[in-house]
Each structure stands twice: as C-alpha cells, then as structure tokens.
Design a protein around this motif. Sequence first.
Motif, PDB file in Angstrom:
ATOM      1  N   UNK A 221       0.832  -1.147  -0.155  1.00  0.00           N
ATOM      2  CA  UNK A 221      -0.286   0.080   0.029  1.00  0.00           C
ATOM      3  C   UNK A 221       0.759   1.351   0.041  1.00  0.00           C
ATOM      4  N   UNK A 222       1.942   1.245   0.771  1.00  0.00           N
ATOM      5  CA  UNK A 222       2.918   2.409   0.769  1.00  0.00           C
ATOM      6  C   UNK A 222       3.499   2.574  -0.707  1.00  0.00           C
ATOM      7  N   UNK A 223       4.210   1.464  -1.110  1.00  0.00           N
ATOM      8  CA  UNK A 223       4.607   1.799  -2.567  1.00  0.00           C
ATOM      9  C   UNK A 223       3.572   2.132  -3.324  1.00  0.00           C
ATOM     10  N   UNK A 224       2.587   1.512  -3.367  1.00  0.00           N
ATOM     11  CA  UNK A 224       1.575   2.155  -4.266  1.00  0.00           C
ATOM     12  C   UNK A 224       1.293   3.639  -4.054  1.00  0.00           C
ATOM     13  N   UNK A 225       1.161   3.905  -2.901  1.00  0.00           N
ATOM     14  CA  UNK A 225       0.971   5.517  -2.689  1.00  0.00           C
ATOM     15  C   UNK A 225       2.060   6.348  -3.048  1.00  0.00           C
ATOM     16  N   UNK A 226       3.081   5.829  -2.816  1.00  0.00           N
ATOM     17  CA  UNK A 226       4.389   6.820  -3.080  1.00  0.00           C
ATOM     18  C   UNK A 226       5.089   6.486  -4.458  1.00  0.00           C
ATOM     19  N   UNK A 227       4.498   5.538  -5.139  1.00  0.00           N
ATOM     20  CA  UNK A 227       4.941   5.041  -6.466  1.00  0.00           C
ATOM     21  C   UNK A 227       6.490   4.823  -6.302  1.00  0.00           C
ATOM     22  N   UNK A 228       6.636   3.698  -5.324  1.00  0.00           N
ATOM     23  CA  UNK A 228       8.047   3.112  -5.210  1.00  0.00           C
ATOM     24  C   UNK A 228       8.221   2.023  -5.585  1.00  0.00           C
ATOM     25  N   UNK A 229       9.411   1.844  -6.179  1.00  0.00           N
ATOM     26  CA  UNK A 229       9.856   0.157  -6.642  1.00  0.00           C
ATOM     27  C   UNK A 229      10.298  -0.240  -5.310  1.00  0.00           C
TER      28      UNK A 229
END
Length: 303
Positions: A221-229
């Motif tokens: 969820x955090x990776x999705x929100x921040x557009x992180x790999x």
Amino acid sequence: MKKWGFLLLCFCLTILFIEPIFESKEERQNEEHYEKDKVENRSISENVNKIEITEEQTYQGNLLLVNSEYLVRPKSIKSDVINLSTHHEWTKGYGLLDNNIYLSEELARRFSEMITAAKKDGVHNFSITSGFRDFGEQSALYQEMGSAYALPAGYSEHNLGLSLDVGSTQMKMADAPEGKWIEENAWKYGFVLRYPKDKTAITGIQYEPWHIRYVGLPHSAIMEEKNFTLEEYLDFLKEQKSISQTIQGEEYKISYYPVTKDTTIHVASTLRWEISGNNIDGVIVTVYPNSTHTSLTGRRMSQ
C-alpha cells in the motif's frame, strides 16, 4: 560570653538532631522512587519482547531485494514451495501454463484471494506462466534466452519463491483487462508490479506487466501510494528509520534496523509483528494493529 556559649551549644545540638531527620526523609523519598521505578520497569519489561537478531535474518523474509547487485542466498528461498498442479484448492479461477509451476504456498493462497476479487470485477482470464525456479532451471533459461530476456541463476526473483509471471488467456498482458486490473489492484492483496514502465532506470529491468512480487501489506500500500519500486522503498525506510502508516483506519508502524554482530530489538508483546531482512544490511520490523504476533519467519502465533 557564657550566654553566647550556651546558645551556640544549643544551636549545634539542634542541628545535630534535625539533620538525621532530614536525611531520613530524603532517604525515604529515594527508596520510594526506587521502588516505583522498579515496578514501572518490571511492568514495561513484562510487556516487551526482546528479540535477538542474527545476520542470517538479513537474508530471510518477504522484503528481500534481489537484483543485479543482491543475489538470492540458499537460506532466502521460501521453504513452503509447492507444485500448484497438485494443490487444486489454490488454483481455482485461473489456469497454469503446464504442470510444473511451483510457488510458495503462502503466496498461492494470497494469489487465489486476489483472483477471487478480480472475478467479482468481471476479470477472469488469468493464468500463471511461471513461478518459483531453482538455480538449475534459472541457469538453463539464461543460457537458452540470453541476458536480454533472462537473468543469471541467483539474480532472479523467481529463485526466491515470492514472484510469479501472470498472463491472460486472451491477449498480451500489456493490452489485456487482466494486466490493467493487476496494475490497479494487486497492491490491495500484498502484491506489487515489480518492473513498472517508468522505473527501468532504477530496477535495471525492462517493463514487465506480467511479473508481480509479493511484499505483503502494509508495504504494498505504501509503495503504491508513493509510486515506489522495492529499491526505492527500502532506501526510504533506511533513511526514515521509522514510519507510521494508517490504512483503512488502522495504524501500522514500520522500522528499519541495521544488523550488527549483536542486535536486540524491543517489540510490544501485545501486538502482532513481523520481521523481514532486506538482503543488504538490516531488517524491517512491521508492527500490526491487533493482539497477535508473528514469529521471525512470519508465521502467525496466538498468545
């Protein structure tokens, strides 16, 4: 003079009499504080788990980074890998390319939950084309396909048991409704699109709309929100040291700890927690908002 001498004597006797009283009162206060501190420390100690972290744990868990710099170690491979063709309870609602698709059982269960949700949205032409590969299979694939289409043994996420290639039975994933659904919704079930189109400079891998990786919630969820790999996310945690994230009204706490020879982590015994290495230099501790906790291997345990 006799009068002054008598008064001085009386004053000295008074001081000698009062001083022990003051000392006694101070000592009593110190003892009370000491006893109070002992009770408080004992209460804190009883509600905290002291976890000894070893270097081996740096290379175990769902957040391991595997790329051209950090390879899969034998101890990193998921121990619950199964042949999906012999476990029909986890393969309902999607197809298998052949009878030799292997996957972590935990991952198969999570994927099954996701496919059930996709079916409710009217998207149901999924298939798994590849799952876990051992080093021998990866080496053969690399020799056959070359570096443009495969990675050397030990440098592929497929060697972990945490990644899989998902296809559509109708068309290429880049164009298929299944590919679009995965890209928009996989994070809700702990999966991430590992090699996005706009992140090739970071991942070192071309866009692969079919390759998904399990990291678990709340990380997905955090990776999705921040557009992180995964590379960016692990760097972010290392920089921040500790973060809190609220998802659907519940707060999660995630902390990074570098692992040295002797590393001890304190975790509240009343909460569920999970520890994963990053495959580099430390571990990530995730504390969940409920009354159970997990072991170091991520298995849930009741108190």
